[in-house]
Design a protein around this motif. Structure first.
Motif, PDB file in Angstrom:
ATOM      1  N   ASN A   1       0.822  -1.382  -0.071  1.00 49.44           N
ATOM      2  CA  ASN A   1      -0.029  -0.185   0.167  1.00 49.44           C
ATOM      3  C   ASN A   1       0.869   1.139   0.034  1.00 49.44           C
ATOM      4  OD1 ASN A   1      -2.782  -1.095   0.483  1.00 49.44           O
ATOM      5  ND2 ASN A   1      -1.510  -2.290   1.997  1.00 49.44           N
ATOM      6  N   LYS A   2       2.122   1.280  -0.421  1.00 48.04           N
ATOM      7  CA  LYS A   2       2.876   2.391  -0.437  1.00 48.04           C
ATOM      8  C   LYS A   2       2.457   3.546  -1.636  1.00 48.04           C
ATOM      9  CE  LYS A   2       6.237  -0.134  -3.570  1.00 48.04           C
ATOM     10  NZ  LYS A   2       7.631  -0.403  -3.467  1.00 48.04           N
ATOM     11  N   ALA A   3       2.846   4.762  -0.892  1.00 47.36           N
ATOM     12  CA  ALA A   3       2.139   5.840  -1.765  1.00 47.36           C
ATOM     13  C   ALA A   3       3.112   6.224  -2.829  1.00 47.36           C
ATOM     14  CB  ALA A   3       2.292   7.247  -0.481  1.00 47.36           C
ATOM     15  N   TYR A   4       4.490   5.917  -2.610  1.00 43.33           N
ATOM     16  CA  TYR A   4       5.363   6.086  -3.937  1.00 43.33           C
ATOM     17  C   TYR A   4       6.174   4.915  -4.379  1.00 43.33           C
ATOM     18  CZ  TYR A   4       4.951  10.929  -2.228  1.00 43.33           C
ATOM     19  OH  TYR A   4       4.208  12.148  -1.873  1.00 43.33           O
ATOM     20  N   PRO A   5       6.625   4.895  -5.497  1.00 39.36           N
ATOM     21  CA  PRO A   5       7.070   3.580  -5.956  1.00 39.36           C
ATOM     22  C   PRO A   5       8.494   3.294  -5.355  1.00 39.36           C
ATOM     23  CG  PRO A   5       6.536   5.063  -8.032  1.00 39.36           C
ATOM     24  CD  PRO A   5       6.230   5.671  -6.732  1.00 39.36           C
ATOM     25  N   SER A   6       9.101   4.529  -4.713  1.00 38.72           N
ATOM     26  CA  SER A   6      10.510   4.018  -4.142  1.00 38.72           C
ATOM     27  C   SER A   6      10.208   3.989  -2.484  1.00 38.72           C
ATOM     28  CB  SER A   6      11.289   5.372  -4.240  1.00 38.72           C
ATOM     29  OG  SER A   6      10.550   6.625  -3.521  1.00 38.72           O
ATOM     30  N   ASN A   7       9.003   3.954  -2.106  1.00 39.34           N
ATOM     31  CA  ASN A   7       8.610   3.694  -0.860  1.00 39.34           C
ATOM     32  C   ASN A   7       9.123   2.130  -0.303  1.00 39.34           C
ATOM     33  OD1 ASN A   7       5.611   5.851  -0.248  1.00 39.34           O
ATOM     34  ND2 ASN A   7       7.775   5.889   0.884  1.00 39.34           N
ATOM     35  N   TYR A   8       9.801   2.154   0.974  1.00 44.21           N
ATOM     36  CA  TYR A   8       9.985   0.942   1.586  1.00 44.21           C
ATOM     37  C   TYR A   8      10.159   1.367   3.162  1.00 44.21           C
ATOM     38  CZ  TYR A   8      14.981   1.692   1.820  1.00 44.21           C
ATOM     39  OH  TYR A   8      16.359   2.110   1.860  1.00 44.21           O
ATOM     40  N   ALA A   9       9.757   0.485   3.973  1.00 42.61           N
ATOM     41  CA  ALA A   9       9.943   0.557   5.550  1.00 42.61           C
ATOM     42  C   ALA A   9      10.837  -0.463   6.280  1.00 42.61           C
ATOM     43  CB  ALA A   9       8.384   0.695   5.969  1.00 42.61           C
TER      44      ALA A   9
END
Length: 830
Positions: free
Chosen positions: A213-221
């Motif tokens: 459900n990330k907002a940007y393609p580069s999102n990770y956590a």
């Protein structure tokens, strides 16, 4: 040629300014939208990080609650049998498949003192210590004794701190887990712990949900142990072997990937605050922003990574759009300016030619511009001005003579008004002279006044003063006792206005004093206490000034001082605080302003009297704000209210010398007045006796040596009154309270005790008189209000009782005695 130059210069100047303005506005607008976009992105990512942080916290908190509830059962000894404890551990493990292990671990012989009986049994070690560990690490639920407790942080930390502990992630039987440890305490004594183990796979599932459900393609956590900066889990496969995660700290990754900003991140997350940090990506070293937020109160931090390229895409498009708009605006404005300036320059050239001819004495030339704009208006104004100049030129001498005559007439009028004003000042100063008087006569006290009004005027070759400050002292008698009246006041307003207020105040105050003298015989028969006299006088003066509707206000301190015991009773109505000079040191005896100025609507409500005993050698100094409002050498106004302390100490409270020091170094901004009341020093024997009678000793109850000891400490006597009352010996308590009051009526606590004793001995009249005096000193004392209301109920003065009960109810409607009295006298309450 001239027209060409003007037009081009105007074009160049205006176009340059407009271009600069547009460029600045474009840059500012771009920056404004850029910062707002960045702030919105940062806010959204922090909210996203916080949302997942709360999910992880909720997950861990659920199992923390299970562990704490189980520890609470063990602390309350709800489970006394070892088999019952093991059964509940097993049942809890079976009900929730997410729990890897559940255990209790007691100190040796701290569960039931029977460890030796259970040696070698399941869940026990060879000594019989109760340490059962139920787990499903091998796929089946089984129990085994715990090991390595004496060297492991998951046991030693809660034992040392006696607080909840979230253990560092660990590998146990080839399984990644985290342990929740809760101490078992009884009266702050450590008995053992309850521990609950969770697999890190459950937390990883939450991170996988983030990746979907990330907002940007580069999102990770990723999730960090913020105490040791160790990675716990990540939504992207950074490591081939998941067990390597526990071996990688931020410092390791910073060194391995050459990203020093990760060391900064490690420092920031220890503060347990949310924020963001510019860094490089853990995978491809591209520029990125890391948003971090703590997970509840746990030693965990949730971090979200977003590529800066994703963050800046929208802002770049905004910047390009605004730049294009700025360029087009400049071109459009340039075209409009060209045609506008061209239409303005021509009439301006004509007007310039006419002005030049006029300056060369060609007075008949006039502008012939009739445009309905500023240029046309300027031409018409010039024509009018030219006509006026010709008129003034022709009639100048006649006008100068006429104006000179008008000025001479005005000057004579001013001189007449000045003489009349000085006559009014003189008459007012004559009226004030007999009002500011020092008439107090005393053997134990000395009264000194100093008054200097700022406004000086001349009348018939003599110099006089007029102002709003006034000082008065006098002597009266109340209930057969000698009291000295004192007043220092400052009427608001300059010169005649302030003097008018002081004149009215002095006349009214002297009238009250004379009436008190005329009614001395009456005051013997009626209970007219010093508090009642001050309250009545204050209200009478206030009613006079209230009729002026706020146009005449007075600040003042006035009151009484008893001749025999030197007890001061006074009211301060927004006047500078009174100063006590004792043992060579000066200080305020007040801490706050209690009442507004006389003449202010509502000032007489909830009046109370301040009471203060003077010691031999003390001086009480009262003065107007003129003593503080002084002009310094640099032209600034003095703001140090303690300056007067140093002047009093330096001159040993000599008022004339105080004013001399003020005159040498400062300039007055207002009227200056001081009133000093000095308590004469006693000889050594009398001073020692007086000090012993006044001093309050430590709060200790001891047996009195003699019932009439003059040296007996006041505080100890107050405690003895309470002791008599506790034994219901109200007669003895009343006699002792009367003895204390005869020595020092300033002790309000003793006065209230005496009133209660009189009430309990059915002497309501005397009890009411004393309680009313307490009320005038402490109108907020709810216990005295209720005590007074109860006595008025008993004496059937129901209107007065209802009023007091209502006031007590307004202060504290939930007070138990308020509710009790209201219910008891309900049939009499209006």
């Amino acid at each position: 040629m001239v027209q060409y130059k003007i037009k081009n210069r105007i074009m160049l100047a205006i176009l340059t300014c407009i271009a600069l303005v547009i460029l600045i506005l474009t840059a500012f607008t771009t920056w404004f939208f850029y910062t707002r976009e960045i702030a919105a992105i940062q806010r959204n990512n922090l909210l996203l990080a916080n949302n997942y942080s709360q999910k992880i916290n909720t997950f861990i908190q659920k199992y923390t609650t299970i562990a704490k509830q189980f520890a609470s059962l063990m602390e309350k000894q709800a489970l006394r049998e070892r088999s019952k404890v093991m059964q509940m551990l097993e049942e809890t493990l079976r009900r929730d498949e997410r729990i890897l292990g559940f255990c209790v671990a007691y100190e040796p012989n701290r569960f039931d003192g029977k460890d030796a009986r259970f040696a070698g049994r399941p869940g026990h070690d060879t000594s019989g210590r109760f340490i059962p560990y139920w787990n499903r690490l091998n796929g089946k639920i089984a129990v085994e004794p715990l090991v390595d407790m004496e060297t492991s942080a998951w046991y030693q930390e809660p034992k040392k701190t006696k607080k909840f502990y979230l253990a560092d992630p660990l590998i146990y039987n080839d399984v990644l887990m985290v342990s929740i440890d809760v101490p078992i305490l009884q009266k702050e004594e450590f008995l053992g712990i309850v521990a609950l183990d969770l697999s890190l796979e459950t937390i990883e599932k939450l991170l996988q949900n983030f990746d979907q459900n990330k907002a940007y393609p580069s999102n990770y956590a990723f999730l960090l142990n913020s105490r040791k900066d160790v990675l716990i889990s990540i939504s992207k496969p950074l490591f081939k072997d998941r067990k390597e995660i526990l071996k990688k700290s931020l410092a390791d990754i910073a060194q391995e990937k050459k990203i020093p900003s990760l060391l900064t991140l490690a420092r920031k997350i220890k503060s347990r605050k949310a924020g963001y940090l510019d860094s490089k990506d853990l995978f491809d070293s591209k520029e990125t922003t890391l948003f971090y937020t703590p997970v509840g109160e746990k030693d965990l931090t949730f971090v979200v990574s977003v590529s800066k390229q994703d963050l800046l895409n929208n802002t770049k498009r905004i910047a390009v759009s605004f730049a294009l708009i700025g360029i087009l605006s400049i071109l459009l404005i340039a075209g409009i300016l060209y045609f506008t300036i061209n239409s303005v320059v021509k009439p301006l050239n004509h007007l310039t030619s006419v002005v030049e001819n006029f300056s060369n004495n060609q007075y008949s030339d006039r502008a012939t511009i009739f445009l309905p704009d500023e240029v046309g208006k300027l031409a018409q104004t010039f024509n009018t001005m030219a006509d006026d100049i010709i008129t003034y030129k022709d009639n100048m001498e006649e006008k100068v003579a006429s104006r000179t005559k008008e000025l001479n007439d005005s000057f004579e009028t001013i001189l007449k008004l000045k003489k009349q004003q000085d006559g009014d000042y003189f008459l007012t100063s004559l009226l004030l002279q007999p009002l500011s008087l020092n008439l107090a006569k005393s053997d134990t006290l000395s009264f000194t006044m100093f008054l200097r009004q700022k406004k000086e005027f001349s009348f018939k070759n003599s110099t006089y003063q007029i102002g709003g400050d006034i000082c008065i002292t006098h002597t009266i008698e109340l209930q057969g006792k000698k009291y000295h009246v004192f007043l220092n006041a400052d009427a608001m307003g300059k010169s005649i206005q302030g003097a008018g207020g002081a004149l009215i105040l002095g006349a009214v105050f002297h009238s009250i004093i004379q009436r008190s003298h005329a009614q001395e015989a009456y005051s013997h028969t009626k209970a007219h206490t010093p508090e009642q006299w001050i309250k009545a006088a204050f209200k009478e003066i206030h009613k006079v000034f209230e009729t002026f509707d706020g146009s005449m206000l007075i600040s003042l301190i006035f009151g009484l001082i008893e001749e025999e015991r030197q007890i001061v009773y006074f009211i301060n109505a927004e006047h500078p605080w009174a100063i006590l000079y004792r043992d060579g040191k000066a200080n305020f005896i007040e801490q706050e302003t209690n009442f507004m100025k006389l003449g202010t609507p509502g000032v007489s409500k909830n009046l109370f009297i301040s009471v203060f005993p003077l010691h031999p050698g003390d001086s009480l100094v009262i003065g107007s704000d003129g003593k503080d409002d002084l002009l310094l050498a640099d032209g600034l106004v003095n703001e140090d209210e303690t300056l007067i302390f140093r002047l009093i100490e330096k001159t040993n409270c000599n008022l004339k010398e105080v004013f001399s020091l003020v005159s040498e170094k400062y300039a007055l901004k207002d009227d200056f007045s001081l009133l000093s009341i000095h308590c004469k020093a006693l000889d050594s024997q009398e001073e020692s006796k007086s000090f012993r009678n006044r001093k309050l000793f430590p709060d200790v109850i001891q047996k009195r040596q003699t019932s009439k000891s003059e040296d007996y400490p006041f505080a100890q006597s107050i405690q003895e009154i309470q002791s008599y009352m506790a034994r219901k010996d109200y007669q003895q308590a009343m006699l002792l309270a009367q003895q204390l009051l005869q020595k020092d009526e300033s002790n309000t606590i003793t006065m209230l005790q005496a009133s209660i004793c009189f009430k309990l001995t059915k002497n309501f009249r005397t009890a009411i008189v004393l309680a009313e005096r307490v009320k005038l000193r402490e109108p907020w004392n709810i216990h005295n209000l209720l005590h007074l209301a109860e006595m008025y109920f008993h004496t059937e003065n129901y209107p007065r009782a209802n009023k007091l009960l209502k006031r007590a109810r307004e202060q504290n409607p939930k007070h138990a005695l308020v509710q009790k009295l209201a219910k008891k006298w309900q049939h009499r309450v209006d």
